[in-house]
Design an enzyme around this catalytic site. Structure first.
Site, PDB file in Angstrom:
ATOM      1  N   TYR A  94     -21.416 -13.823  28.852  1.00 22.84           N
ATOM      2  CA  TYR A  94     -21.276 -15.119  29.507  1.00 22.84           C
ATOM      3  C   TYR A  94     -20.583 -14.981  30.848  1.00 22.84           C
ATOM      4  O   TYR A  94     -20.033 -13.931  31.168  1.00 22.84           O
ATOM      5  CB  TYR A  94     -20.518 -16.101  28.612  1.00 22.84           C
ATOM      6  N   ARG A 124     -21.602  -9.658  38.128  1.00 20.43           N
ATOM      7  CA  ARG A 124     -20.926  -9.229  36.890  1.00 20.43           C
ATOM      8  C   ARG A 124     -21.783  -9.563  35.663  1.00 20.43           C
ATOM      9  O   ARG A 124     -21.826  -8.789  34.709  1.00 20.43           O
ATOM     10  CB  ARG A 124     -19.545  -9.883  36.774  1.00 20.43           C
ATOM     11  N   ARG A 142     -32.029 -11.496  10.981  1.00 20.33           N
ATOM     12  CA  ARG A 142     -30.728 -10.844  11.075  1.00 20.33           C
ATOM     13  C   ARG A 142     -30.787  -9.360  10.705  1.00 20.33           C
ATOM     14  O   ARG A 142     -31.239  -8.992   9.634  1.00 20.33           O
ATOM     15  CB  ARG A 142     -29.700 -11.558  10.184  1.00 20.33           C
ATOM     16  N   HIS A 186     -28.279  -5.798  12.181  1.00 20.64           N
ATOM     17  CA  HIS A 186     -27.286  -5.410  13.191  1.00 20.64           C
ATOM     18  C   HIS A 186     -27.939  -4.724  14.397  1.00 20.64           C
ATOM     19  O   HIS A 186     -27.569  -4.969  15.533  1.00 20.64           O
ATOM     20  CB  HIS A 186     -26.234  -4.484  12.582  1.00 20.64           C
ATOM     21  N   LYS A 193     -18.154  -8.800  29.667  1.00 21.68           N
ATOM     22  CA  LYS A 193     -17.762 -10.194  29.384  1.00 21.68           C
ATOM     23  C   LYS A 193     -18.614 -10.738  28.240  1.00 21.68           C
ATOM     24  O   LYS A 193     -19.562 -11.501  28.444  1.00 21.68           O
ATOM     25  CB  LYS A 193     -17.902 -11.044  30.660  1.00 21.68           C
ATOM     26  N   GLU A 203      -3.874  -7.947  30.069  1.00 25.76           N
ATOM     27  CA  GLU A 203      -4.299  -9.164  30.777  1.00 25.76           C
ATOM     28  C   GLU A 203      -3.988 -10.360  29.895  1.00 25.76           C
ATOM     29  O   GLU A 203      -3.422 -10.212  28.808  1.00 25.76           O
ATOM     30  CB  GLU A 203      -5.790  -9.103  31.120  1.00 25.76           C
ATOM     31  N   LEU A 244     -10.963  -7.158  31.683  1.00 29.16           N
ATOM     32  CA  LEU A 244     -12.104  -7.690  32.409  1.00 29.16           C
ATOM     33  C   LEU A 244     -11.754  -7.675  33.897  1.00 29.16           C
ATOM     34  O   LEU A 244     -10.675  -8.149  34.280  1.00 29.16           O
ATOM     35  CB  LEU A 244     -12.379  -9.136  31.973  1.00 29.16           C
TER      36      LEU A 244
END
Ligand code: PDD
Length: 287
Positions: A33, A52, A100, A102, A147, A180, A205
């Site tokens: 995101y 990014r 589903r 993995h 991110k 952070e 990040l």
């Protein structure tokens, strides 16, 4: 006024916006995101945020859901529909919907794109009284540079901070160093007037606001150092502050209940915020 979201090619009423239950973002946090700040109808640092996003997608081998230029167009259209002046645009891309498993889907799946906007108050040069932070163990993985929407450790740290009356959590690694914040980058100003933030490796990040502030600090000829700093050093610092697309530059006046400096926003944080707001105001307005 109706509020819209953009979901996989359509502008839909925010209340009816939904994704499939087998979206891999929902089931496996298999997605990335971006949060782009908006001030006076202008996107702040759009190119750096989209760069990014591109990097995050590459690292996870998720394809772009649409052309980069189209994303710019769609973002502006959503801002226009939602009459967004001050706030943020949230962009999320997941690997898509698949049965589903993995491992990545073996048959081609279209990545899912969701955009929303959020109105916030207009952020100006005045930083207000500053905020308190609370330390919390950094229990995240080794790829904090991506991110991703896998934010559970950040969620738990932020919640612990809020329950203690603090605004943000500062994450502390096994060496006692602040990596952070739960959703911000962490900075201090040392007694020798060095501006310090942790180097951007896989442990944090690389914030876009952080990057812009580096350029501003350079232009102001501040002594700027990227290195780890301990929680103890932060508590004894002259100033501390956090940065992010949504908090700009926000002074930290308390760490774990201990006052930083004289307990008021310091001159360096104030100056950097002023310059950052000037930078944000220079963007291109969305009509
Ligand atoms: N958070 N570190 C983390 C863990 C973050 O989640 C963020 C951003 C930052 C600051 O990055 P930037 O300057 O690019 O906003 C640092 C966003 C705002 C969020 O998750 O809402």
């Amino acid at each position: 006024m109706a509020r819209y979201a953009y979901v996989n090619g359509r502008y839909v009423d925010h209340r009816d916006a939904h994704v499939h239950i087998e979206d891999r973002g929902y089931q496996l946090a298999d997605g990335v995101y971006e949060v782009v700040g908006v001030r006076d109808g202008k996107l702040i640092d759009e190119v750096a945020h989209i760069d990014r996003l591109d990097r995050s997608l590459r690292e996870l081998r998720i394809a772009w859901p649409l052309a980069r230029r189209t994303l710019g167009f769609v973002t502006r259209e959503l801002m226009r529909r939602n009459r967004l002046r001050d706030g943020l645009v949230y962009m999320q891309v997941t690997r898509g919907v698949a049965r589903r498993d993995h491992a990545f889907p073996t048959t081609p799946v279209k990545p899912a794109l969701v955009l929303t906007t959020k109105n916030t108050r207009h952020l100006g040069a005045d930083p207000g009284p500053g905020v308190a932070v609370k330390s919390h163990p950094d229990i995240r993985w080794d790829r904090c540079d991506i991110k991703t929407v896998a934010l559970l450790p950040n969620v738990l740290a932020k919640q612990a901070a809020r329950e203690s009356g603090a605004y943000e959590a500062w994450l502390v690694d096994d060496e006692g160093c602040v990596t952070e914040g739960a959703s911000t980058n962490a900075w201090i100003v040392t007694p020798k007037d060095e501006l310090v933030t942790r180097q951007s490796d896989n442990g944090i990040l690389a914030g876009i606001t952080r990057g812009t502030l580096k350029s501003i600090a350079n232009a102001l000829q501040l002594k700027f150092v990227e290195r780890p700093f301990t929680l103890d050093e932060a508590k004894k610092a002259k100033e501390a502050f956090i940065t992010s697309a949504t908090s700009f530059v926000t002074p930290v006046v308390k760490i774990d209940g201990e006052t930083v400096g004289d307990g008021k926003p310091g001159p360096t944080a104030r100056r950097l915020r002023e310059e950052y707001v000037r930078f944000a105001a220079a963007g291109e307005a969305v009509t």
